[in-house]
Design a protein around this motif. Structure first.
Motif, PDB file in Angstrom:
ATOM      1  N   ILE A   1      35.151  51.832  -9.780  1.00  0.00           N
ATOM      2  CA  ILE A   1      34.592  53.126  -9.372  1.00  0.00           C
ATOM      3  C   ILE A   1      35.665  54.205  -9.440  1.00  0.00           C
ATOM      4  CG2 ILE A   1      33.713  54.426  -7.385  1.00  0.00           C
ATOM      5  CD1 ILE A   1      32.124  51.868  -6.641  1.00  0.00           C
ATOM      6  N   ALA A   2      36.868  53.883  -8.960  1.00  0.00           N
ATOM      7  CA  ALA A   2      37.965  54.855  -8.996  1.00  0.00           C
ATOM      8  C   ALA A   2      38.268  55.278 -10.434  1.00  0.00           C
ATOM      9  CB  ALA A   2      39.206  54.268  -8.325  1.00  0.00           C
ATOM     10  N   GLN A   3      38.285  54.308 -11.355  1.00  0.00           N
ATOM     11  CA  GLN A   3      38.532  54.632 -12.764  1.00  0.00           C
ATOM     12  C   GLN A   3      37.437  55.537 -13.321  1.00  0.00           C
ATOM     13  OE1 GLN A   3      38.822  51.000 -15.018  1.00  0.00           O
ATOM     14  NE2 GLN A   3      40.775  50.400 -14.111  1.00  0.00           N
ATOM     15  N   LEU A   4      36.194  55.151 -13.055  1.00  0.00           N
ATOM     16  CA  LEU A   4      35.062  55.905 -13.587  1.00  0.00           C
ATOM     17  C   LEU A   4      34.975  57.302 -12.972  1.00  0.00           C
ATOM     18  CD1 LEU A   4      32.452  53.011 -13.647  1.00  0.00           C
ATOM     19  CD2 LEU A   4      33.441  54.156 -15.649  1.00  0.00           C
ATOM     20  N   GLN A   5      35.280  57.407 -11.693  1.00  0.00           N
ATOM     21  CA  GLN A   5      35.230  58.706 -11.036  1.00  0.00           C
ATOM     22  C   GLN A   5      36.342  59.610 -11.567  1.00  0.00           C
ATOM     23  OE1 GLN A   5      35.281  58.514  -6.755  1.00  0.00           O
ATOM     24  NE2 GLN A   5      34.368  60.546  -6.569  1.00  0.00           N
TER      25      GLN A   5
ATOM     26  N   GLU B   1      29.261  59.873 -10.229  1.00  0.00           N
ATOM     27  CA  GLU B   1      29.256  60.803  -9.108  1.00  0.00           C
ATOM     28  C   GLU B   1      29.118  59.996  -7.833  1.00  0.00           C
ATOM     29  OE1 GLU B   1      25.924  63.223 -10.184  1.00  0.00           O
ATOM     30  OE2 GLU B   1      27.112  64.405 -11.593  1.00  0.00           O
ATOM     31  N   ARG B   2      29.707  60.501  -6.769  1.00  0.00           N
ATOM     32  CA  ARG B   2      29.650  59.838  -5.469  1.00  0.00           C
ATOM     33  C   ARG B   2      29.169  60.861  -4.453  1.00  0.00           C
ATOM     34  NH1 ARG B   2      33.301  55.673  -2.949  1.00  0.00           N
ATOM     35  NH2 ARG B   2      34.370  55.611  -4.946  1.00  0.00           N
TER      36      ARG B   2
ATOM     37  N   ILE C   1      26.763  55.820  -5.353  1.00  0.00           N
ATOM     38  CA  ILE C   1      27.331  56.182  -6.650  1.00  0.00           C
ATOM     39  C   ILE C   1      26.219  56.184  -7.692  1.00  0.00           C
ATOM     40  CG2 ILE C   1      29.682  55.426  -6.200  1.00  0.00           C
ATOM     41  CD1 ILE C   1      29.011  52.791  -7.637  1.00  0.00           C
ATOM     42  N   SER C   2      26.384  57.072  -8.664  1.00  0.00           N
ATOM     43  CA  SER C   2      25.420  57.160  -9.760  1.00  0.00           C
ATOM     44  C   SER C   2      26.156  57.620 -11.014  1.00  0.00           C
ATOM     45  CB  SER C   2      24.294  58.136  -9.413  1.00  0.00           C
ATOM     46  OG  SER C   2      24.815  59.433  -9.183  1.00  0.00           O
ATOM     47  N   VAL C   3      25.503  57.452 -12.134  1.00  0.00           N
ATOM     48  CA  VAL C   3      26.089  57.846 -13.417  1.00  0.00           C
ATOM     49  C   VAL C   3      25.958  59.362 -13.580  1.00  0.00           C
ATOM     50  CG1 VAL C   3      26.000  57.506 -15.913  1.00  0.00           C
ATOM     51  CG2 VAL C   3      25.425  55.614 -14.395  1.00  0.00           C
ATOM     52  N   SER C   4      27.040  60.013 -13.961  1.00  0.00           N
ATOM     53  CA  SER C   4      27.021  61.455 -14.217  1.00  0.00           C
ATOM     54  C   SER C   4      26.455  61.725 -15.610  1.00  0.00           C
ATOM     55  CB  SER C   4      28.436  62.028 -14.109  1.00  0.00           C
ATOM     56  OG  SER C   4      29.235  61.543 -15.187  1.00  0.00           O
ATOM     57  N   GLU C   5      26.194  62.975 -15.901  1.00  0.00           N
ATOM     58  CA  GLU C   5      25.737  63.346 -17.253  1.00  0.00           C
ATOM     59  C   GLU C   5      26.784  62.939 -18.296  1.00  0.00           C
ATOM     60  OE1 GLU C   5      22.763  64.515 -18.322  1.00  0.00           O
ATOM     61  OE2 GLU C   5      22.120  64.217 -16.244  1.00  0.00           O
ATOM     62  N   ALA C   6      28.053  63.164 -17.977  1.00  0.00           N
ATOM     63  CA  ALA C   6      29.121  62.757 -18.902  1.00  0.00           C
ATOM     64  C   ALA C   6      29.130  61.231 -19.064  1.00  0.00           C
ATOM     65  CB  ALA C   6      30.478  63.237 -18.391  1.00  0.00           C
ATOM     66  N   GLY C   7      28.838  60.518 -17.981  1.00  0.00           N
ATOM     67  CA  GLY C   7      28.779  59.057 -18.045  1.00  0.00           C
ATOM     68  C   GLY C   7      27.649  58.573 -18.926  1.00  0.00           C
ATOM     69  N   LEU C   8      26.492  59.220 -18.822  1.00  0.00           N
ATOM     70  CA  LEU C   8      25.361  58.846 -19.674  1.00  0.00           C
ATOM     71  C   LEU C   8      25.689  59.079 -21.147  1.00  0.00           C
ATOM     72  CD1 LEU C   8      22.350  60.231 -17.590  1.00  0.00           C
ATOM     73  CD2 LEU C   8      22.952  57.825 -17.987  1.00  0.00           C
ATOM     74  N   ALA C   9      26.359  60.202 -21.437  1.00  0.00           N
ATOM     75  CA  ALA C   9      26.736  60.499 -22.822  1.00  0.00           C
ATOM     76  C   ALA C   9      27.741  59.479 -23.346  1.00  0.00           C
ATOM     77  CB  ALA C   9      27.312  61.913 -22.914  1.00  0.00           C
ATOM     78  N   ARG C  10      28.739  59.132 -22.519  1.00  0.00           N
ATOM     79  CA  ARG C  10      29.744  58.159 -22.939  1.00  0.00           C
ATOM     80  C   ARG C  10      29.118  56.789 -23.112  1.00  0.00           C
ATOM     81  NH1 ARG C  10      35.421  58.034 -21.807  1.00  0.00           N
ATOM     82  NH2 ARG C  10      35.214  60.272 -21.665  1.00  0.00           N
ATOM     83  N   LEU C  11      28.217  56.419 -22.213  1.00  0.00           N
ATOM     84  CA  LEU C  11      27.537  55.125 -22.306  1.00  0.00           C
ATOM     85  C   LEU C  11      26.722  55.048 -23.597  1.00  0.00           C
ATOM     86  CD1 LEU C  11      27.131  52.484 -20.783  1.00  0.00           C
ATOM     87  CD2 LEU C  11      25.234  53.545 -19.571  1.00  0.00           C
TER      88      LEU C  11
END
Length: 162
Positions: free
Chosen positions: A73-77, A83-84, A96-106
Motif C-alpha cells: 500500500i505504501a508503494q502504491l500510495q 487512494e486512502r 483503500i481504493s484504486v485511483s484514476e492513475a492506478g486504473l490507467a496503469r493497471l
C-alpha cells in the motif's frame, strides 16, 4: 513409479516451468517500474476487482500478513496509484481504493501482459485457449479442495463432493 505417476510428475514440472517463466517475464517487465514490486500490481488488480476495502480485508483475501499489504500500500500510495480515506464507521481504520492513475496503469500492465501471452501462444485459437483454461480451472479447484479451507480465496466457496 507407475506410468500414471510419471505423467502426473511431468504435469507438475510443466506447471512449475510455466510459473517460473511468467515470473521471469514479470520481473523483466517491472524493471521499468522503479519503487514498485510486481506484487503491488496484484494488490492493485485485487482492489480493482473487489473494490474499496480495509487493508486487513485485503490481507485476508490475499492470504498474506497485514505487514506485507501495508508495504505494498505504501508503494502504491507513493506512486499515486491508490487512494486512502478514513473508514466512516471507524476513523482509526482506513479504506483503500484504486485511483484514476492506478486504473490507467493497471490497464497498461494488463495490455502488456496480454501482448506477452498473445506472442507466447502464437497461433492458438480461442477454443484451444478456452479448453486449457477450463482444464487449469478444474485442476486448481482440485488443488484447493485438497488443501482445505485455507486453500480458498475469498469469494470462492468449497465445492461439496469434489
Amino acid at each position: 513409479m507407475s506410468p500414471a505417476d510419471d505423467v502426473r510428475l511431468e504435469l507438475l514440472r510443466e506447471l512449475k516451468a510455466s510459473a517460473q517463466l511468467q515470473h521471469l517475464w514479470i520481473m523483466q517487465a517491472w524493471q521499468n517500474e522503479p519503487g514498485l514490486h510486481p506484487a503491488s500490481a496484484m494488490l492493485l488488480s485485487d482492489l480493482a476487482k473487489h473494490g474499496e476495502a480495509r487493508p486487513s480485508e485485503v490481507a485476508k483475501r490475499r492470504l498474506v500478513d497485514l505487514s506485507v499489504i501495508s508495504r505494498q500500500i505504501a508503494q502504491l500510495q507513493a506512486a499515486g496509484l491508490i487512494e486512502r480515506r478514513p473508514a466512516p464507521e471507524d476513523g482509526r481504520a482506513s479504506l483503500i481504493s484504486v485511483s484514476e492513475a492506478g486504473l490507467a496503469r493497471l490497464e497498461l500492465w494488463r495490455k502488456q501482459y496480454l501482448e506477452f501471452f498473445e506472442t507466447a501462444l502464437g497461433g492458438w485459437d480461442e477454443d484451444r485457449i478456452s479448453g486449457l483454461t477450463s482444464q487449469l480451472a478444474e485442476l486448481n479447484e482440485g488443488l484447493r479442495a485438497t488443501l482445505g479451507p485455507s486453500g480458498y480465496c475469498a469469494g470462492q466457496a468449497p465445492h461439496a463432493g469434489k
